[in-house]
Scaffold this motif. Structure first.
Motif, PDB file in Angstrom:
ATOM      1  N   UNK A   1       0.842  -0.717  -0.443  1.00 41.88           N
ATOM      2  CA  UNK A   1       0.447   0.104   0.082  1.00 41.88           C
ATOM      3  C   UNK A   1       0.938   1.035   0.396  1.00 41.88           C
ATOM      4  N   UNK A   2       0.480   2.105  -0.330  1.00 40.90           N
ATOM      5  CA  UNK A   2       1.232   3.470  -1.246  1.00 40.90           C
ATOM      6  C   UNK A   2       0.883   4.542   0.549  1.00 40.90           C
ATOM      7  N   UNK A   3       2.140   5.507   0.010  1.00 42.37           N
ATOM      8  CA  UNK A   3       1.996   6.237   1.432  1.00 42.37           C
ATOM      9  C   UNK A   3       0.796   6.857   1.477  1.00 42.37           C
ATOM     10  N   UNK A   4       0.436   7.536   0.484  1.00 40.94           N
ATOM     11  CA  UNK A   4      -0.420   8.357   0.749  1.00 40.94           C
ATOM     12  C   UNK A   4      -2.427   7.285   1.004  1.00 40.94           C
ATOM     13  N   UNK A   5      -2.345   6.903   0.743  1.00 36.73           N
ATOM     14  CA  UNK A   5      -3.499   5.827   1.179  1.00 36.73           C
ATOM     15  C   UNK A   5      -3.540   5.062   2.262  1.00 36.73           C
ATOM     16  N   UNK A   6      -1.629   4.794   2.929  1.00 35.41           N
ATOM     17  CA  UNK A   6      -2.062   4.503   4.385  1.00 35.41           C
ATOM     18  C   UNK A   6      -2.720   6.205   5.655  1.00 35.41           C
ATOM     19  N   UNK A   7      -2.165   7.499   4.845  1.00 35.79           N
ATOM     20  CA  UNK A   7      -2.196   8.213   5.409  1.00 35.79           C
ATOM     21  C   UNK A   7      -3.545   8.796   5.427  1.00 35.79           C
ATOM     22  N   UNK A  25       3.294  17.183  16.869  1.00 37.24           N
ATOM     23  CA  UNK A  25       1.434  17.490  16.675  1.00 37.24           C
ATOM     24  C   UNK A  25       0.405  18.023  16.423  1.00 37.24           C
ATOM     25  N   UNK A  26      -0.546  17.996  15.939  1.00 40.90           N
ATOM     26  CA  UNK A  26      -1.681  19.161  14.944  1.00 40.90           C
ATOM     27  C   UNK A  26      -2.830  18.359  13.929  1.00 40.90           C
ATOM     28  N   UNK A  27      -3.588  19.258  13.074  1.00 42.37           N
ATOM     29  CA  UNK A  27      -4.427  18.341  12.432  1.00 42.37           C
ATOM     30  C   UNK A  27      -3.950  18.245  10.877  1.00 42.37           C
ATOM     31  N   UNK A  28      -4.658  17.155  10.027  1.00 39.87           N
ATOM     32  CA  UNK A  28      -3.788  16.687   8.921  1.00 39.87           C
ATOM     33  C   UNK A  28      -4.762  17.533   8.358  1.00 39.87           C
ATOM     34  N   UNK A  29      -3.958  18.254   7.306  1.00 42.48           N
ATOM     35  CA  UNK A  29      -4.608  19.091   6.164  1.00 42.48           C
ATOM     36  C   UNK A  29      -4.537  17.826   4.907  1.00 42.48           C
ATOM     37  N   UNK A  30      -3.878  17.830   4.698  1.00 42.57           N
ATOM     38  CA  UNK A  30      -4.286  17.091   3.464  1.00 42.57           C
ATOM     39  C   UNK A  30      -2.731  16.599   3.087  1.00 42.57           C
ATOM     40  N   UNK A  31      -3.082  15.183   2.264  1.00 38.95           N
ATOM     41  CA  UNK A  31      -1.480  14.145   1.803  1.00 38.95           C
ATOM     42  C   UNK A  31      -1.387  14.353   0.499  1.00 38.95           C
ATOM     43  N   UNK A  36       3.090  15.537   3.746  1.00 37.01           N
ATOM     44  CA  UNK A  36       1.770  15.874   4.131  1.00 37.01           C
ATOM     45  C   UNK A  36       1.722  17.268   4.666  1.00 37.01           C
ATOM     46  N   UNK A  37       0.241  17.773   4.918  1.00 40.75           N
ATOM     47  CA  UNK A  37       0.864  19.110   5.429  1.00 40.75           C
ATOM     48  C   UNK A  37      -0.294  19.479   6.371  1.00 40.75           C
ATOM     49  N   UNK A  38       0.303  19.491   7.626  1.00 46.99           N
ATOM     50  CA  UNK A  38      -0.593  19.569   9.133  1.00 46.99           C
ATOM     51  C   UNK A  38      -0.227  20.961   9.605  1.00 46.99           C
ATOM     52  N   UNK A  45       1.495  26.487   9.913  1.00 48.62           N
ATOM     53  CA  UNK A  45       1.749  25.378   8.680  1.00 48.62           C
ATOM     54  C   UNK A  45       2.454  24.468   8.645  1.00 48.62           C
ATOM     55  N   UNK A  46       2.796  23.404   8.653  1.00 49.10           N
ATOM     56  CA  UNK A  46       4.401  22.327   8.778  1.00 49.10           C
ATOM     57  C   UNK A  46       3.795  21.381   7.192  1.00 49.10           C
ATOM     58  N   UNK A  47       4.788  21.078   6.039  1.00 47.99           N
ATOM     59  CA  UNK A  47       5.203  20.430   5.147  1.00 47.99           C
ATOM     60  C   UNK A  47       5.697  19.835   5.708  1.00 47.99           C
ATOM     61  N   UNK A  48       5.389  17.844   5.962  1.00 47.95           N
ATOM     62  CA  UNK A  48       6.945  17.253   5.822  1.00 47.95           C
ATOM     63  C   UNK A  48       6.137  16.040   4.768  1.00 47.95           C
ATOM     64  N   UNK A  49       8.355  16.146   4.274  1.00 49.17           N
ATOM     65  CA  UNK A  49       8.190  14.975   3.155  1.00 49.17           C
ATOM     66  C   UNK A  49       8.476  13.601   3.978  1.00 49.17           C
ATOM     67  N   UNK A  50       7.451  12.646   3.182  1.00 48.94           N
ATOM     68  CA  UNK A  50       7.022  10.925   3.371  1.00 48.94           C
ATOM     69  C   UNK A  50       8.516  11.123   3.953  1.00 48.94           C
ATOM     70  N   UNK A  51       9.541  10.927   3.550  1.00 49.62           N
ATOM     71  CA  UNK A  51      11.726  10.080   3.680  1.00 49.62           C
ATOM     72  C   UNK A  51      11.693  10.576   5.178  1.00 49.62           C
ATOM     73  N   UNK A  52      11.313  11.403   5.482  1.00 46.55           N
ATOM     74  CA  UNK A  52      11.181  12.002   7.047  1.00 46.55           C
ATOM     75  C   UNK A  52      10.021  11.368   8.200  1.00 46.55           C
TER      76      UNK A  52
END
Length: 63
Positions: A1-7, A25-31, A36-38, A45-52
């Motif tokens: 299953x892909x990262x996007x599907x899981x999150x 910690x926060x509300x997941x806004x977009x995948x 992901x955007x938190x 607003x925090x943008x986190x790369x899936x590799x991290x």
């Protein structure tokens, strides 16, 4: 299953995101395909790369 599907199931919910650089910690806004955007509790607003990302779990809201 892909990262996007899981999150994607956490979108709109309060989450705890553990990364190699720390914990957020926060509300997941977009995948996106590789990020992901938190919206943190302080309004930032925090943008986190899936590799991290180590883990994403649902959180009750207050940290």
């Amino acid at each position: 299953m892909a990262f996007r599907d899981q999150v994607k199931k956490f979108e709109g919910k309060n989450v705890k995101v553990e990364t190699v650089d720390g914990t957020f910690f926060g509300r997941l806004v977009d995948v996106k395909s590789s990020t992901i955007i938190l919206r943190e509790n302080n309004g930032n607003r925090t943008i986190i790369r899936d590799s991290k990302i180590v883990a994403v779990t649902e959180h009750d809201g207050d940290c």
